[in-house]
Design an enzyme around this catalytic site. Structure first.
Site, PDB file in Angstrom:
ATOM      1  N   TRP A 195      56.053  61.431  14.541  1.00  0.00           N
ATOM      2  CA  TRP A 195      56.167  61.544  13.074  1.00  0.00           C
ATOM      3  C   TRP A 195      56.770  60.496  12.335  1.00  0.00           C
ATOM      4  O   TRP A 195      57.961  59.821  12.890  1.00  0.00           O
ATOM      5  CB  TRP A 195      56.668  62.912  12.481  1.00  0.00           C
ATOM      6  CG  TRP A 195      56.416  62.756  11.208  1.00  0.00           C
ATOM      7  CD1 TRP A 195      55.530  63.245  10.321  1.00  0.00           C
ATOM      8  CD2 TRP A 195      57.729  63.291  10.142  1.00  0.00           C
ATOM      9  NE1 TRP A 195      56.316  63.301   8.669  1.00  0.00           N
ATOM     10  CE2 TRP A 195      57.626  62.805   8.705  1.00  0.00           C
ATOM     11  CE3 TRP A 195      59.480  63.149  10.525  1.00  0.00           C
ATOM     12  CZ2 TRP A 195      58.578  62.716   7.966  1.00  0.00           C
ATOM     13  CZ3 TRP A 195      59.749  62.151   9.488  1.00  0.00           C
ATOM     14  CH2 TRP A 195      59.872  62.601   8.133  1.00  0.00           C
ATOM     15  N   ASP A 365      50.746  65.961  -6.160  1.00  0.00           N
ATOM     16  CA  ASP A 365      50.848  66.469  -4.430  1.00  0.00           C
ATOM     17  C   ASP A 365      51.388  67.888  -5.159  1.00  0.00           C
ATOM     18  O   ASP A 365      51.104  68.780  -5.918  1.00  0.00           O
ATOM     19  CB  ASP A 365      51.741  65.441  -3.418  1.00  0.00           C
ATOM     20  CG  ASP A 365      51.780  64.973  -2.368  1.00  0.00           C
ATOM     21  OD1 ASP A 365      52.260  66.269  -1.884  1.00  0.00           O
ATOM     22  OD2 ASP A 365      51.512  64.362  -2.089  1.00  0.00           O
ATOM     23  N   ASP A 366      52.798  68.177  -3.585  1.00  0.00           N
ATOM     24  CA  ASP A 366      52.511  69.566  -3.101  1.00  0.00           C
ATOM     25  C   ASP A 366      53.300  69.962  -4.327  1.00  0.00           C
ATOM     26  O   ASP A 366      54.297  69.371  -4.975  1.00  0.00           O
ATOM     27  CB  ASP A 366      53.555  69.783  -1.897  1.00  0.00           C
ATOM     28  CG  ASP A 366      53.646  70.401  -1.744  1.00  0.00           C
ATOM     29  OD1 ASP A 366      53.492  71.655  -2.151  1.00  0.00           O
ATOM     30  OD2 ASP A 366      54.602  71.057  -0.799  1.00  0.00           O
ATOM     31  N   ARG A 442      57.712  74.203   9.268  1.00  0.00           N
ATOM     32  CA  ARG A 442      58.011  73.899   7.604  1.00  0.00           C
ATOM     33  C   ARG A 442      57.537  75.132   6.928  1.00  0.00           C
ATOM     34  O   ARG A 442      56.835  75.288   6.306  1.00  0.00           O
ATOM     35  CB  ARG A 442      57.272  72.798   7.548  1.00  0.00           C
ATOM     36  CG  ARG A 442      57.319  72.087   6.733  1.00  0.00           C
ATOM     37  CD  ARG A 442      56.571  70.544   5.925  1.00  0.00           C
ATOM     38  NE  ARG A 442      57.417  70.005   4.206  1.00  0.00           N
ATOM     39  CZ  ARG A 442      56.053  69.657   4.107  1.00  0.00           C
ATOM     40  NH1 ARG A 442      54.868  69.833   3.054  1.00  0.00           N
ATOM     41  NH2 ARG A 442      56.673  69.120   2.837  1.00  0.00           N
ATOM     42  N   LYS A 475      43.826  65.364  -1.668  1.00  0.00           N
ATOM     43  CA  LYS A 475      44.749  65.108  -0.619  1.00  0.00           C
ATOM     44  C   LYS A 475      44.711  66.162   0.442  1.00  0.00           C
ATOM     45  O   LYS A 475      44.996  67.107  -0.078  1.00  0.00           O
ATOM     46  CB  LYS A 475      45.988  64.700  -0.776  1.00  0.00           C
ATOM     47  CG  LYS A 475      46.515  63.768   0.162  1.00  0.00           C
ATOM     48  CD  LYS A 475      48.452  63.389   0.092  1.00  0.00           C
ATOM     49  CE  LYS A 475      49.377  63.383   0.357  1.00  0.00           C
ATOM     50  NZ  LYS A 475      50.275  62.930   0.165  1.00  0.00           N
ATOM     51  N   ASP A 477      46.228  68.316   3.304  1.00  0.00           N
ATOM     52  CA  ASP A 477      46.999  67.546   4.186  1.00  0.00           C
ATOM     53  C   ASP A 477      47.384  68.948   4.859  1.00  0.00           C
ATOM     54  O   ASP A 477      46.358  70.064   5.430  1.00  0.00           O
ATOM     55  CB  ASP A 477      48.461  67.966   3.309  1.00  0.00           C
ATOM     56  CG  ASP A 477      49.874  67.239   4.249  1.00  0.00           C
ATOM     57  OD1 ASP A 477      49.891  66.288   5.205  1.00  0.00           O
ATOM     58  OD2 ASP A 477      50.793  67.089   2.806  1.00  0.00           O
ATOM     59  N   MET A 478      47.825  69.098   6.641  1.00  0.00           N
ATOM     60  CA  MET A 478      48.072  69.609   7.544  1.00  0.00           C
ATOM     61  C   MET A 478      49.507  69.210   8.280  1.00  0.00           C
ATOM     62  O   MET A 478      49.495  68.247   8.922  1.00  0.00           O
ATOM     63  CB  MET A 478      46.273  69.683   8.745  1.00  0.00           C
ATOM     64  CG  MET A 478      47.031  70.557   9.523  1.00  0.00           C
ATOM     65  SD  MET A 478      47.629  70.525  10.852  1.00  0.00           S
ATOM     66  CE  MET A 478      47.236  68.698  11.530  1.00  0.00           C
ATOM     67  N   ASN A 479      50.442  70.435   7.913  1.00  0.00           N
ATOM     68  CA  ASN A 479      51.711  69.871   8.400  1.00  0.00           C
ATOM     69  C   ASN A 479      52.596  70.852   9.891  1.00  0.00           C
ATOM     70  O   ASN A 479      53.853  70.982   9.463  1.00  0.00           O
ATOM     71  CB  ASN A 479      52.820  70.209   7.087  1.00  0.00           C
ATOM     72  CG  ASN A 479      52.655  69.355   6.420  1.00  0.00           C
ATOM     73  OD1 ASN A 479      52.722  67.872   6.709  1.00  0.00           O
ATOM     74  ND2 ASN A 479      52.286  69.027   4.292  1.00  0.00           N
ATOM     75  N   ASP A 547      53.909  59.397   6.908  1.00  0.00           N
ATOM     76  CA  ASP A 547      54.709  59.517   5.781  1.00  0.00           C
ATOM     77  C   ASP A 547      56.122  58.412   5.626  1.00  0.00           C
ATOM     78  O   ASP A 547      56.158  58.199   4.494  1.00  0.00           O
ATOM     79  CB  ASP A 547      55.741  60.604   5.960  1.00  0.00           C
ATOM     80  CG  ASP A 547      54.243  61.675   5.682  1.00  0.00           C
ATOM     81  OD1 ASP A 547      53.277  62.057   5.296  1.00  0.00           O
ATOM     82  OD2 ASP A 547      55.025  62.910   6.167  1.00  0.00           O
TER      83      ASP A 547
END
Ligand code: GLA
Length: 739
Positions: A195, A365-366, A442, A475, A477-479, A547
């Protein structure tokens, strides 16, 4: 072009600069005779006959001298006299695990079709060859489908297994492509990291034994990309033979190279076998994902340019694909500007600055949904947080649009927070083992999208927003990766199907949403480049590269990514200084220059910048608007990729315009300025060379720029960048070579 030599049962797959030759031996075993630079002749039969015969190997079909293990078997099975690692393995109802595939026939057709449920490299001008193999005892049929993309110098392969009528089978291993070389002098080149450190080039000599690059994470992963190349030991950026494979797949994969006892090399790639198995009932079929195979006789640079052209023309889909597609906007993303801590006022202030500085799309974003003010909750509850947004999402989007920016939104739809309404009502939708406490990453769990009901929930949740809010960019995402591999919806003997079913579920969701919202630009993200693969690119023509937004770190991340993926697919942002991850102080000019190597965006608090910084950012967005089509559709030449310097050149398709960028990483005392040799120019043409940021230009001959090079300044200070614009002069002036 596909040349079939009926009599010799030989198939010659020809592209502009390469040949691949496959052959069915009299025994019916398929072998790979050749893959490399293009051969004009078709006289290959002697190669198959001439194979040397080693000792202490089993004979085949009762012929003592026919030692299969010595042959470059194209799609090897397990249990026969070839005792190397097989490309596939099936187990049968009687417990036996041997399949004996023999050539049964072939089929040839024009145009490359989409594989059902899977992303595919497509073009009407591609030709296809199906080689059909059968096992006479079990009736199992295996079809190897090759796609020949002549103009792109690429060949694709996928494998279809069709069960016969003898009972159920279990596929335990199924590689998408396998090629054997009668040689072992190779370096393996892979893209590895972690990452925030994705896609660093990793090169090592291979020796007798196995070398493997793989992911068991349920995603292609940050640590390894589904790419592996074999290179001649002397092969470099611009010279030597390189053979590369890249899997069009986003889940666990494996790529392996085995050097056997007799200095032969077997190279293959496909779905990761340890975590995979698939049941096939009588008459059912299974199709593997597709592998892309590219050979370059002119080093890694030409390999990359072939991948880039192929992916730009034949993989990326939708409104933003191709030269005639829509233009991708310069983004302002609020993540590193605010993280979770924002309100409407802050967002609109950012948007106001962004418009003034030339940006085109505002990405929220988030943190806009549920009660999400940290990463501790609400994933799965895709309803706007009106309190935080000071009204509805629609109102916010409209206010942003009124300012002249389009509106983009972040989602992480494959995930669920234990602290969410979704989890409270459907705990069984998360991947977990009943009775064990699930491991959080997370603070979240992965939804079991092997289940159609869960897929439908995701489609419906995202659709509900996109239907009502004018979102033009998503966007996705997949975290986190999957642990506790278990699905509440699969039978015991199907549990090893979960990984592939998850990916098929993901592809179905994306097919559905990208089909419904054709004008929306989807950008993939998995904590940065944790799923930067051709499978995702098929649905999302852009991916957040990492990131890590530190410009110096990004140099190598983006270089590595550019080995395979075209710059038009890379999301690259300018962020604040000191960088939030590395604390490094990098000049704004250099941050801009590095982020211009892909799709430029900004991810910092524009409202806290000084006037000089704003002026520089405005200059960058104006400049990028002039050059972005060169970056998106042009050819990339990596000029310097090691040591203390990095340099790259993008040339427009017709070669008439170019952008050269150079970064010296650390300042050095007592050095003299050097020159930077360019590549890919017309040696007979003149070019106007303009130094960016300075009012200086000169006209220089292409042969001069490529052989002697461009003048470099001696940079003062660390991390300094220099940039030039090239334009071919139709009517040359006198040749000036100096200042
Ligand atoms: C991931 C992404 C970031 C950002 C955060 C938000 O880490 O890679 O760009 O979107 O999630 O939580």
């Amino acid at each position: 072009m596909i040349r079939v030599l009926e009599q010799e049962r030989t198939f010659h797959l020809v592209t502009a600069h390469t040949s691949m030759v496959l052959h069915a031996m009299p025994s019916g075993h398929l072998v790979s005779l050749y893959w490399g630079g293009r051969i004009e002749d078709d006289a290959f039969s002697r190669i198959a006959k001439d194979m040397k015969k080693a000792s202490y190997l089993s004979g085949t079909d009762g012929i003592r001298d026919f030692r299969l293990e010595q042959y470059p078997v194209l799609y090897p099975s397990w249990g026969n006299p070839d005792l190397r690692k097989p490309a596939f393995q099936f187990s049968y109802e009687d417990g036996s695990q041997m399949t004996d595939l023999r050539f049964f026939g072939y089929r040839q057709y024009q145009g490359k079709k989409k594989l059902e449920g899977l992303p595919t490299v497509l073009h009407d001008n591609a030709e296809c060859l199906e080689l059909i193999l059968k096992d006479s005892l079990t009736g199992v049929k295996v079809t190897l489908t090759f796609g020949v993309f002549e103009a792109w110098d690429a060949i694709t392969q996928s494998v279809r297994v069709t069960n016969g009528n003898h009972g159920d089978i279990q596929i335990q291993r199924l590689m998408s492509g396998c090629f054997s070389f009668l040689d072992d002098q190779f370096d393996a080149i892979s893209l590895n990291g972690a990452w925030a450190r994705e896609c660093h080039e990793n090169r090592q000599k291979i020796r007798q034994g196995s070398f493997c690059v793989e992911s068991l994470r349920g995603a292609s992963g940050h640590g390894q990309n589904p790419f592996l190349a074999l290179a001649e030991p002397g092969a470099e950026e611009d010279k030597g033979n390189v053979w590369a494979m890249n899997l069009v797949y986003s889940g666990s994969f494996e790529a392996s190279v085995e050097v056997d006892m007799h200095q032969n090399t077997r190279f293959m790639m496909g779905i990761q076998s340890f975590s995979f198995s698939w049941g096939l009932k009588k008459g059912e079929s299974f199709v593997s994902p597709e592998v892309v195979m590219i050979h370059s006789g002119e080093g890694l640079g030409a390999m990359s340019r072939s991948f880039h052209r192929l992916y730009r023309d034949c993989l990326l889909q939708g409104a933003y694909a191709g030269r005639t597609g829509r233009k991708r906007p310069i983004l302002i993303n609020n993540w590193e500007a605010t993280y979770f801590d924002f309100d409407k006022k802050k967002l609109l202030e950012l948007a106001d600055e962004a418009v003034k500085l030339g940006m085109e799309c505002f990405v929220l974003d988030d943190g806009w949904f549920g009660k999400r003010n940290s990463d501790e909750n609400s994933l799965g509850d895709w309803t706007e947080n009106r309190e935080k947004l000071g009204g509805s999402l629609l109102e916010l989007a409209e206010e942003i649009r009124r300012r002249g920016l389009s509106f983009g939104l972040w989602f992480e739809p494959e995930m669920v927070s234990p602290d969410s309404d979704l989890y409270r009502s459907h705990p069984e939708w998360a991947i977990q083992v009943p009775g064990r406490s699930p491991q959080l990453a997370r603070n979240q769990l992965v939804l079991d999208i092997s289940c159609k009901e869960v897929q439908d929930y995701i489609i419906e949740s995202v659709d509900r927003i996109l239907k009502t809010v004018p979102v033009s960019y998503v966007k996705w995402d997949m975290n986190r990766n999957i642990t506790e591999w278990n699905s509440c919806f699969l039978q015991r003997d199907q549990q090893k199907e979960l990984g592939h079913r998850y990916i098929l579920g993901l592809y179905r969701i994306l097919e559905e949403l990208t089909g419904r919202y054709k004008d929306v630009l989807f950008e993939g993200c998995a904590g940065g480049g944790g799923r930067f693969d051709p499978g995702m690119l098929f649905y999302m023509p852009q991916i957040w590269t990492s990131d890590d937004t530190d410009a110096v770190e990004r140099l190598d991340i983006q270089f590595g990514t550019s080995y395979v993926y075209p710059p038009v697919a890379m999301g690259c942002h300018v962020s604040a200084c000191p960088n939030h991850m590395t604390e490094r102080l990098t000049p704004l000019f250099t941050r801009g220059l590095v982020a211009m190597q892909g799709n430029l965006g900004y991810e910092l608090d524009l409202t806290s910048l000084g006037e000089e910084e704003k002026k520089e950012i405005h200059r960058q967005t104006e400049f990028y608007k002039q050059i972005r089509e060169i970056i998106w559709y042009g050819e990339l030449y990596r000029l310097k990729k090691e040591g203390n310097e990095r340099a790259f050149l993008y040339l427009s398709e017709d070669g008439s315009r170019g952008v050269v960028s150079f970064v010296q990483i650390l300042a050095k005392a007592n050095t003299v300025p050097k020159r930077l040799k360019l590549k890919g120019l017309d040696p007979k043409a003149f070019y106007r060379v303009e130094r960016v940021g300075e009012d200086k230009s000169m006209v220089v001959h292409g042969s001069f720029l490529m052989n002697l090079g461009l003048d470099l300044d001696r940079p003062k200070g660390d991390f300094q960048g220099q940039q030039w614009l090239l334009s071919r002069e139709e009517k040359p002036y006198a040749c000036h070579t100096g200042e």
